[in-house]
Design a protein around this motif. Structure first.
Motif, PDB file in Angstrom:
ATOM      1  N   ARG A 153       0.833  -1.203   0.000  1.00 10.76           N
ATOM      2  CA  ARG A 153       0.000   0.000   0.000  1.00 10.76           C
ATOM      3  C   ARG A 153       0.869   1.256   0.000  1.00 10.76           C
ATOM      4  O   ARG A 153       0.659   2.178  -0.799  1.00 10.76           O
ATOM      5  CB  ARG A 153      -0.916   0.009   1.217  1.00 10.76           C
ATOM      6  CG  ARG A 153      -1.829   1.235   1.275  1.00 10.76           C
ATOM      7  CD  ARG A 153      -2.406   1.461   2.652  1.00 10.76           C
ATOM      8  NE  ARG A 153      -3.334   2.591   2.658  1.00 10.76           N
ATOM      9  CZ  ARG A 153      -3.708   3.229   3.756  1.00 10.76           C
ATOM     10  NH1 ARG A 153      -3.236   2.845   4.941  1.00 10.76           N
ATOM     11  NH2 ARG A 153      -4.551   4.239   3.691  1.00 10.76           N
ATOM     12  N   MET A 211       0.752   7.115   8.644  1.00  6.06           N
ATOM     13  CA  MET A 211      -0.338   6.265   8.154  1.00  6.06           C
ATOM     14  C   MET A 211      -0.747   5.260   9.229  1.00  6.06           C
ATOM     15  O   MET A 211       0.094   4.671   9.901  1.00  6.06           O
ATOM     16  CB  MET A 211       0.101   5.529   6.897  1.00  6.06           C
ATOM     17  CG  MET A 211       0.596   6.423   5.781  1.00  6.06           C
ATOM     18  SD  MET A 211      -0.718   7.098   4.773  1.00  6.06           S
ATOM     19  CE  MET A 211      -1.116   5.674   3.783  1.00  6.06           C
ATOM     20  N   ARG A 212      -2.056   5.063   9.372  1.00  7.11           N
ATOM     21  CA  ARG A 212      -2.623   4.044  10.242  1.00  7.11           C
ATOM     22  C   ARG A 212      -3.694   3.296   9.453  1.00  7.11           C
ATOM     23  O   ARG A 212      -4.411   3.890   8.641  1.00  7.11           O
ATOM     24  CB  ARG A 212      -3.257   4.660  11.496  1.00  7.11           C
ATOM     25  CG  ARG A 212      -2.268   5.246  12.462  1.00  7.11           C
ATOM     26  CD  ARG A 212      -2.965   5.947  13.617  1.00  7.11           C
ATOM     27  NE  ARG A 212      -3.680   5.039  14.505  1.00  7.11           N
ATOM     28  CZ  ARG A 212      -3.100   4.364  15.494  1.00  7.11           C
ATOM     29  NH1 ARG A 212      -1.790   4.505  15.707  1.00  7.11           N
ATOM     30  NH2 ARG A 212      -3.811   3.576  16.280  1.00  7.11           N
ATOM     31  N   SER A 213      -3.804   1.991   9.713  1.00  5.87           N
ATOM     32  CA  SER A 213      -4.790   1.199   8.993  1.00  5.87           C
ATOM     33  C   SER A 213      -5.226   0.017   9.848  1.00  5.87           C
ATOM     34  O   SER A 213      -4.402  -0.604  10.531  1.00  5.87           O
ATOM     35  CB  SER A 213      -4.211   0.696   7.668  1.00  5.87           C
ATOM     36  OG  SER A 213      -5.093  -0.194   7.030  1.00  5.87           O
ATOM     37  N   LYS A 214      -6.511  -0.298   9.775  1.00  8.78           N
ATOM     38  CA  LYS A 214      -7.038  -1.470  10.463  1.00  8.78           C
ATOM     39  C   LYS A 214      -6.875  -2.737   9.632  1.00  8.78           C
ATOM     40  O   LYS A 214      -7.080  -3.838  10.134  1.00  8.78           O
ATOM     41  CB  LYS A 214      -8.525  -1.264  10.783  1.00  8.78           C
ATOM     42  CG  LYS A 214      -8.827  -0.161  11.779  1.00  8.78           C
ATOM     43  CD  LYS A 214     -10.323  -0.058  12.021  1.00  8.78           C
ATOM     44  CE  LYS A 214     -10.656   1.046  13.027  1.00  8.78           C
ATOM     45  NZ  LYS A 214     -10.120   0.727  14.380  1.00  8.78           N
ATOM     46  N   THR A 215      -6.519  -2.576   8.363  1.00  4.94           N
ATOM     47  CA  THR A 215      -6.490  -3.719   7.451  1.00  4.94           C
ATOM     48  C   THR A 215      -5.113  -4.039   6.887  1.00  4.94           C
ATOM     49  O   THR A 215      -4.988  -4.944   6.064  1.00  4.94           O
ATOM     50  CB  THR A 215      -7.444  -3.460   6.273  1.00  4.94           C
ATOM     51  OG1 THR A 215      -7.038  -2.270   5.590  1.00  4.94           O
ATOM     52  CG2 THR A 215      -8.873  -3.294   6.758  1.00  4.94           C
ATOM     53  N   ASN A 217       2.063  -1.754   8.860  1.00  2.96           N
ATOM     54  CA  ASN A 217       2.953  -0.636   8.546  1.00  2.96           C
ATOM     55  C   ASN A 217       4.168  -0.695   9.468  1.00  2.96           C
ATOM     56  O   ASN A 217       4.219  -0.031  10.501  1.00  2.96           O
ATOM     57  CB  ASN A 217       2.207   0.691   8.709  1.00  2.96           C
ATOM     58  CG  ASN A 217       3.111   1.896   8.476  1.00  2.96           C
ATOM     59  OD1 ASN A 217       4.201   1.780   7.931  1.00  2.96           O
ATOM     60  ND2 ASN A 217       2.660   3.064   8.911  1.00  2.96           N
ATOM     61  N   SER A 220       1.875   2.437  14.663  1.00  7.90           N
ATOM     62  CA  SER A 220       0.643   2.154  13.925  1.00  7.90           C
ATOM     63  C   SER A 220       0.010   0.816  14.292  1.00  7.90           C
ATOM     64  O   SER A 220      -1.150   0.565  13.961  1.00  7.90           O
ATOM     65  CB  SER A 220       0.929   2.173  12.420  1.00  7.90           C
ATOM     66  OG  SER A 220       1.803   1.110  12.067  1.00  7.90           O
ATOM     67  N   THR A 236      -7.360  12.295   5.650  1.00  6.29           N
ATOM     68  CA  THR A 236      -8.378  11.462   5.014  1.00  6.29           C
ATOM     69  C   THR A 236      -9.721  12.181   5.029  1.00  6.29           C
ATOM     70  O   THR A 236     -10.156  12.673   6.078  1.00  6.29           O
ATOM     71  CB  THR A 236      -8.511  10.111   5.735  1.00  6.29           C
ATOM     72  OG1 THR A 236      -7.256   9.425   5.707  1.00  6.29           O
ATOM     73  CG2 THR A 236      -9.565   9.231   5.056  1.00  6.29           C
ATOM     74  N   ASN A 255     -13.403   8.897   4.573  1.00  5.05           N
ATOM     75  CA  ASN A 255     -12.939   7.517   4.395  1.00  5.05           C
ATOM     76  C   ASN A 255     -12.763   7.142   2.922  1.00  5.05           C
ATOM     77  O   ASN A 255     -12.731   5.954   2.584  1.00  5.05           O
ATOM     78  CB  ASN A 255     -13.900   6.526   5.050  1.00  5.05           C
ATOM     79  CG  ASN A 255     -13.854   6.588   6.559  1.00  5.05           C
ATOM     80  OD1 ASN A 255     -12.779   6.729   7.147  1.00  5.05           O
ATOM     81  ND2 ASN A 255     -15.013   6.497   7.203  1.00  5.05           N
ATOM     82  N   THR A 281      -7.320   9.789   0.737  1.00  4.63           N
ATOM     83  CA  THR A 281      -6.211   9.982   1.671  1.00  4.63           C
ATOM     84  C   THR A 281      -5.034  10.609   0.931  1.00  4.63           C
ATOM     85  O   THR A 281      -4.653  10.146  -0.144  1.00  4.63           O
ATOM     86  CB  THR A 281      -5.764   8.647   2.297  1.00  4.63           C
ATOM     87  OG1 THR A 281      -6.844   8.093   3.051  1.00  4.63           O
ATOM     88  CG2 THR A 281      -4.571   8.854   3.218  1.00  4.63           C
TER      89      THR A 281
END
Length: 402
Positions: A32, A43-47, A50, A56, A270, A273, A276
């Motif tokens: 990504r 950057m932070r993501s639940k899916t 990183n 993160s 972002t 949603n 970004t």
């Protein structure tokens, strides 16, 4: 000018520039971020995972488990003067997993690259002896292979509603080998062969710290500000220099290399949603780190990255609405010098994220085009293709029996 006659691919790179320093440095960002120019600090993501900013990890959903694996292919064209050569090679890049410990703590574990070395080139030349009409010729051959990998264990936790901190502990391991041979042919047809082998065997530890501040304003605006830091530390291991000619000489030493301190900052915004936008800046103080037991041999390295990601509708019924589209660019100066010249690297990136219909699992594809150096020295143009499989499943929900 660097010669490129007879170059062949090695490892995950085929660049004569990897003859210098520790080779081609890797940024440790996954698909990504790679498609977004390498942006990752903010950057932070639940899916996704990183590892660039360990702060993160706490963003993972408390019921999820994430596993990622990435592979890539690299097509490289090298030009020096009138010479040109094109090579292709591929590699398994990384394997990592991430899991929640509590609702406010996450853990990640994986193997990621630190650097790659791979080159093989040769050339011939001649010179005239002083006060003589005869010429001596010589053929030089240079090749190298190997690299340094990192086994990391990272932990992150929230310390307040909008702050998270984290750390990665690295075990660095690998071997880098450089070979040089010179064959002299004198006018009377006598020949002399000189061989040199330099080997760096790395068994070392390092660490990285990260922090992030994340905030949501209203229902549609969110941003993350992040920072990372690595302290200067010894690169543990051994270095061997073997000279083979009339006599064989072997020298060995340890603790003659250091890892540089690293500073980095990044921000992302972002909207709803769906869109970004992110940017990063990193700085590595190689000039203050020992290389062959001296400083100022290497150059300080800085890099700036920009990236964007767009999804039409995260909850859309149409599959095309849930595809992620990514684009980015980056610019950096090299940590090595060729003579008195410092090379620069510029690349543009793009990619897509293809979600599976029945789960949060995603297939990420990214592309990168870049160039390094100049034709007068050595111009390296490359096209990189990467594919990542990101398994994201809910493993921590207890089934209810009715």
């Amino acid at each position: 000018m660097l010669p490129i006659i007879g170059i062949t691919s090695q490892n995950n790179t085929n660049s004569p520039y990897t003859r210098f320093g520790y080779g081609q440095l890797e940024e440790n960002c996954f698909s990504r971020s790679q498609a977004m120019g390498g942006t990752s600090i903010g950057m932070r993501s639940k899916t996704g995972i990183n590892p660039v900013n360990p702060a993160s990890y706490s963003s993972i959903d408390s019921t999820s488990f994430i596993f990622e694996i990435g592979v890539s292919g690299l097509l490289t064209n090298l030009r020096s003067g009138k010479e040109s050569k094109t090579e292709f090679n591929g590699n398994l890049d990384y394997i990592a997993l991430q899991t929640p410990i509590t609702k406010w703590m996450g853990l990640s574990l994986g193997i990621i690259p630190y650097s790659y070395v791979g080159y093989n080139y040769n050339f011939t030349d001649s010179f005239q002896l002083p006060n003589k009409e005869a010429y001596n010729t010589y053929a030089q051959s240079y090749n190298g292979s190997g690299g340094i990998s990192q086994l990391y264990l990272g932990l992150s936790f929230d310390i307040a509603k909008h702050f998270s901190i984290g750390a990665n502990a690295y075990y660095m391991f690998g071997n880098i080998n450089h070979y040089k041979s010179i064959l002299y042919t004198q006018s009377d047809l006598n020949t002399t062969l000189s061989l040199q082998k330099q080997s760096l065997h790395v068994r070392s530890f390092n660490g990285r710290f990260g922090i992030q501040y994340h905030e949501t304003i209203g229902k549609k605006h969110a941003f993350v500000i992040g920072a990372i830091y690595e302290f200067k530390s010894p690169m543990q291991g051994t270095f061997e220099n073997t000279m083979i000619g009339i006599d064989t000489i072997i020298t060995a030493s340890s603790n003659v290399f250091e890892l540089p301190s690293l500073y980095g900052g990044g921000i992302s915004y972002t909207y709803d949603n769906r869109l970004t936008i992110a940017a990063d800046y990193t700085y590595q103080e190689f000039s203050k780190a020992k290389y062959y037991n001296t400083t100022d041999t290497l150059c300080n390295r800085s890099k700036i990255t920009l990236g964007a990601e767009y999804i039409n509708d995260p909850y859309g019924r149409k599959y095309v609405d849930r595809i992620l589209w990514r684009i980015g660019a980056n610019y950096s100066n090299s940590y090595i010098k060729i003579g008195d010249k410092q090379t620069h690297d510029f690349s543009i990136t793009c990619g897509i994220g293809l979600p599976l219909r029945t789960s949060k699992t995603m297939i990420n594809i990214n592309f990168e085009y870049g160039n390094v150096g100049t034709v007068s020295l050595l111009k390296e143009q490359y096209f990189k293709f990467g594919i990542n499989f990101s398994l994201n499943e809910m493993w921590f929900i207890k089934a209810k029996i009715r």
